[in-house]
Design an enzyme around this catalytic site. Structure first.
Site, PDB file in Angstrom:
ATOM      1  CE  LYS A  22      -1.745   1.734   4.015  1.00 59.85           C
ATOM      2  NZ  LYS A  22      -1.570   3.183   4.199  1.00 59.85           N
ATOM      3  CG  ASN A  23       2.393   2.796   3.504  1.00 57.31           C
ATOM      4  OD1 ASN A  23       1.210   3.018   3.256  1.00 57.31           O
ATOM      5  ND2 ASN A  23       2.874   2.748   4.726  1.00 57.31           N
ATOM      6  CB  CYS A 117      -5.443  10.803  11.437  1.00 61.72           C
ATOM      7  SG  CYS A 117      -3.928   9.917  11.686  1.00 61.72           S
ATOM      8  NE  ARG A 122      -0.030  10.544  10.206  1.00 67.39           N
ATOM      9  CZ  ARG A 122      -0.362   9.494   9.444  1.00 67.39           C
ATOM     10  NH1 ARG A 122      -1.565   8.963   9.543  1.00 67.39           N
ATOM     11  NH2 ARG A 122       0.505   8.985   8.601  1.00 67.39           N
ATOM     12  CG  ASP A 309       2.621   1.634   9.330  1.00 71.35           C
ATOM     13  OD1 ASP A 309       2.202   2.487  10.139  1.00 71.35           O
ATOM     14  OD2 ASP A 309       2.833   1.895   8.131  1.00 71.35           O
ATOM     15  NE  ARG A 401      -7.513   4.796   5.121  1.00 74.38           N
ATOM     16  CZ  ARG A 401      -6.818   5.734   5.718  1.00 74.38           C
ATOM     17  NH1 ARG A 401      -7.186   6.169   6.898  1.00 74.38           N
ATOM     18  NH2 ARG A 401      -5.763   6.263   5.148  1.00 74.38           N
TER      19      ARG A 401
HETATM   20  C1  UD1 Z   1       4.022   7.095   6.374  1.00 74.52           C
HETATM   21  C2  UD1 Z   1       3.169   5.859   6.139  1.00 74.52           C
HETATM   22  C3  UD1 Z   1       2.597   5.359   7.454  1.00 74.52           C
HETATM   23  C4  UD1 Z   1       3.719   5.132   8.459  1.00 74.52           C
HETATM   24  C5  UD1 Z   1       4.607   6.365   8.586  1.00 74.52           C
HETATM   25  C6  UD1 Z   1       5.841   6.128   9.455  1.00 74.52           C
HETATM   26  C7  UD1 Z   1       2.230   6.107   3.914  1.00 74.52           C
HETATM   27  C8  UD1 Z   1       1.031   6.357   3.089  1.00 74.52           C
HETATM   28  N1  UD1 Z   1       2.072   6.198   5.235  1.00 74.52           N
HETATM   29  O1  UD1 Z   1       3.180   8.100   6.920  1.00 74.52           O
HETATM   30  O2  UD1 Z   1       1.907   4.141   7.198  1.00 74.52           O
HETATM   31  O3  UD1 Z   1       3.151   4.853   9.723  1.00 74.52           O
HETATM   32  O4  UD1 Z   1       5.078   6.780   7.286  1.00 74.52           O
HETATM   33  O5  UD1 Z   1       6.573   5.061   8.963  1.00 74.52           O
HETATM   34  O6  UD1 Z   1       3.292   5.802   3.412  1.00 74.52           O
HETATM   35  N2  UD1 Z   1       6.139  14.736  10.768  1.00 74.52           N
HETATM   36  C9  UD1 Z   1       6.274  16.075  11.077  1.00 74.52           C
HETATM   37  N3  UD1 Z   1       6.123  16.990  10.063  1.00 74.52           N
HETATM   38  C10 UD1 Z   1       5.869  16.628   8.773  1.00 74.52           C
HETATM   39  C11 UD1 Z   1       5.744  15.241   8.470  1.00 74.52           C
HETATM   40  C12 UD1 Z   1       5.885  14.336   9.494  1.00 74.52           C
HETATM   41  O7  UD1 Z   1       6.506  16.444  12.226  1.00 74.52           O
HETATM   42  O8  UD1 Z   1       5.741  17.500   7.901  1.00 74.52           O
HETATM   43  C13 UD1 Z   1       6.297  13.739  11.842  1.00 74.52           C
HETATM   44  C14 UD1 Z   1       5.068  12.860  12.025  1.00 74.52           C
HETATM   45  O9  UD1 Z   1       4.110  13.472  12.854  1.00 74.52           O
HETATM   46  C15 UD1 Z   1       5.668  11.609  12.636  1.00 74.52           C
HETATM   47  C16 UD1 Z   1       7.018  11.503  11.936  1.00 74.52           C
HETATM   48  O10 UD1 Z   1       7.301  12.815  11.441  1.00 74.52           O
HETATM   49  O11 UD1 Z   1       5.885  11.792  14.022  1.00 74.52           O
HETATM   50  C17 UD1 Z   1       7.058  10.522  10.789  1.00 74.52           C
HETATM   51  O12 UD1 Z   1       5.952  10.783   9.931  1.00 74.52           O
HETATM   52  P1  UD1 Z   1       5.995  10.421   8.373  1.00 74.52           P
HETATM   53  O13 UD1 Z   1       7.162   9.511   8.117  1.00 74.52           O
HETATM   54  O14 UD1 Z   1       5.918  11.664   7.583  1.00 74.52           O
HETATM   55  O15 UD1 Z   1       4.653   9.596   8.201  1.00 74.52           O
HETATM   56  P2  UD1 Z   1       3.680   9.625   6.952  1.00 74.52           P
HETATM   57  O16 UD1 Z   1       4.455   9.873   5.704  1.00 74.52           O
HETATM   58  O17 UD1 Z   1       2.509  10.459   7.261  1.00 74.52           O
END
Ligand code: UD1
Length: 421
Positions: A22-23, A117, A122, A309, A401
């Site tokens: 999925k990711n 969420c 996030r 995850d 999902r």
């Molecule tokens: C992706 C995955 C999700 C997984 C996560 C961490 C997809 C669709 N989703 O989510 O399944 O759980 O990686 O492996 O691929 N953060 C910030 N600022 C930002 C972006 C992130 O502070 O602009 C923080 C987040 O709150 C979190 C950490 O960084 O604490 C990691 O988040 P991130 O790796 O960005 O997760 P996603 O890409 O949302």
């Protein structure tokens, strides 16, 4: 509303094929907004998140159709639209990845903020920081990210580390922006997840020039154009982990096939520490009972660490282990909504800040529980496999999902469960 009824007490035994990740597919699809020609993507799981991304691409002038059970065709037709509809972005956070492709090809984008969420707050500040360094001007007005790149995007040297380390989402965003930008983009503290490497592989086949994917330093040399390709998505390491834990929790013997064992080293190491017998082959992994499960101490980290995850599923497994286990969540400190629901089944889990203390070997008994998010729903199903009596898991929209027919796969291994209206 549908729910899943799991009849506990059946040992799992057999072999099951893992689907595409999925990711990995979710960041690949927005790349179609930047490519010429018809892209074919294979090994695509049938998930509502994939359907949502297809819908989003259609709303932005692409065709996106299934051409087989796991084969998708996507083609960019019309570059006029630049606004992502709120009702689609609300459904799925990954929608934010259309931002960079829209900016790169249409010079502007309006994307509603995806918001928080259930797994926690996030933010998207790192996405914004990366794009602004590359020449975008971004404002937040009326709940939307309104972005303009008047003179196009240009390369930049960007440090993309945040409070919780690297970000998968922000790394994807900057990669998508960098491939068509003028000049070179150097990214420090990039996420190293296999799904990032898969995106880089696909983009490079399309004509991009990305070096270093899979390491924290990425170099992206902008190119003039990208051409659509035929691409086979990597296997879903989280689905594999979930199925292996389902085997382990039932003291069963389960083999997952079509997997990349190298993507699962932290998960396999934790399973071995918990006294699960693990056998690894080139494209498959087998687990079997090795005596009682033992308590362990696990912390989630960015790849190659233990994936957040798979944290909820591991917690379900450890309810069946001797002694006290500790799970610390370093990526999403509030990702513990499943604790209350697992405790409703008779587990004994206590949360202390971003740690969960699991007192194992409690007798679980079936109850009606609510799946609060995607991975929580898998954890509750795993717990239901060993709970006495019937466990009813509600709110299956989360499961759908991110898992392609999980209940069919579990049933093929000997689980007794059915979806009822
Ligand atoms: C992706 C995955 C999700 C997984 C996560 C961490 C997809 C669709 N989703 O989510 O399944 O759980 O990686 O492996 O691929 N953060 C910030 N600022 C930002 C972006 C992130 O502070 O602009 C923080 C987040 O709150 C979190 C950490 O960084 O604490 C990691 O988040 P991130 O790796 O960005 O997760 P996603 O890409 O949302």
């Amino acid at each position: 509303m549908e729910h899943l009824v799991v009849h506990g007490g059946h040992r799992l035994d057999g072999s099951v094929q893992v689907g595409g990740a999925k990711n990995a597919i979710l960041p690949l699809l927005p790349a179609a907004l930047m490519a010429k020609g018809k892209a074919i993507i294979r090994n695509v799981p049938r998930l509502t998140d994939v359907e949502t991304m297809m819908e989003l691409l259609r709303s932005l002038g692409c065709t996106a159709e299934w051409e087989g059970e796991h084969r998708l065709a996507v083609e960019r037709q019309d570059d006029a639209a630049f606004e992502a509809p709120l009702e689609l972005v609300r459904k799925m956070r990954a929608s934010i990845w259309v931002l960079a492709p829209l900016l790169a090809t249409r010079g502007q984008a309006v994307v509603p903020l995806p918001g928080g969420c259930v797994i926690g707050d996030r933010p998207v500040d790192m996405h914004i920081k990366g794009l602004c360094a590359m020449g975008a001007e971004i404002e937040i007005t009326g709940g939307n990210l309104t972005a303009i790149a008047q003179n196009g995007l240009h390369g930049a040297e960007i440090y993309l580390g945040g409070h919780f380390g690297s970000s998968v989402g922000a790394t994807v965003q900057v990669m998508l922006a960098g491939v068509l930008a003028k000049g070179k983009t150097i990214l420090h503290s990039a996420a190293c997840e296999p799904e990032i490497s898969d995106l880089a592989n696909c983009l490079n086949l399309m004509g991009a020039k990305i070096l270093g994917a899979g390491s924290p330093r990425l170099e992206i040399e902008g190119v003039e154009e990208l051409n659509a390709v035929d691409y086979y998505v990597i296997p879903d390491r989280i689905e594999a982990a979930t199925l292996l834990m389902a085997g382990a929790i039932t003291d069963g013997e389960v083999e997952v096939t079509d997997v990349r064992p190298d993507h699962l080293s932290a998960v396999l190491s934790s399973l071995r520490q918990a006294n699960v017998f693990v056998e690894v082959n080139e494209r498959s992994i087998r687990v079997r009972n090795n005596g009682p499960l033992k308590s362990i101490d696990v912390t989630t980290h960015q790849y190659p660490g233990f994936p957040t995850d798979a944290q909820a599923q591991l917690m379900a497994l450890l309810t069946n282990a001797e002694g006290y286990s500790i799970i610390s969540e370093q990526i999403f400190p509030d990702r513990f909504r499943h604790i209350g629901e697992l405790n409703r089944l008779g587990a004994n889990i206590r949360k202390a800040t971003n740690h969960a203390i699991v007192r194992g070997r409690q007798t679980l008994t079936g109850a009606r529980v609510e799946a609060t998010d995607l991975r929580a729903s898998a954890a509750l199903i795993l717990a239901g496999l060993v709970a006495e009596g019937e466990t009813e898991v509600e709110q299956l929209e989360h499961l759908d999902r991110g898992y392609d027919r999980l209940e069919d796969k579990l049933r093929a291994l000997g689980a007794v469960l059915e979806r009822v209206a």
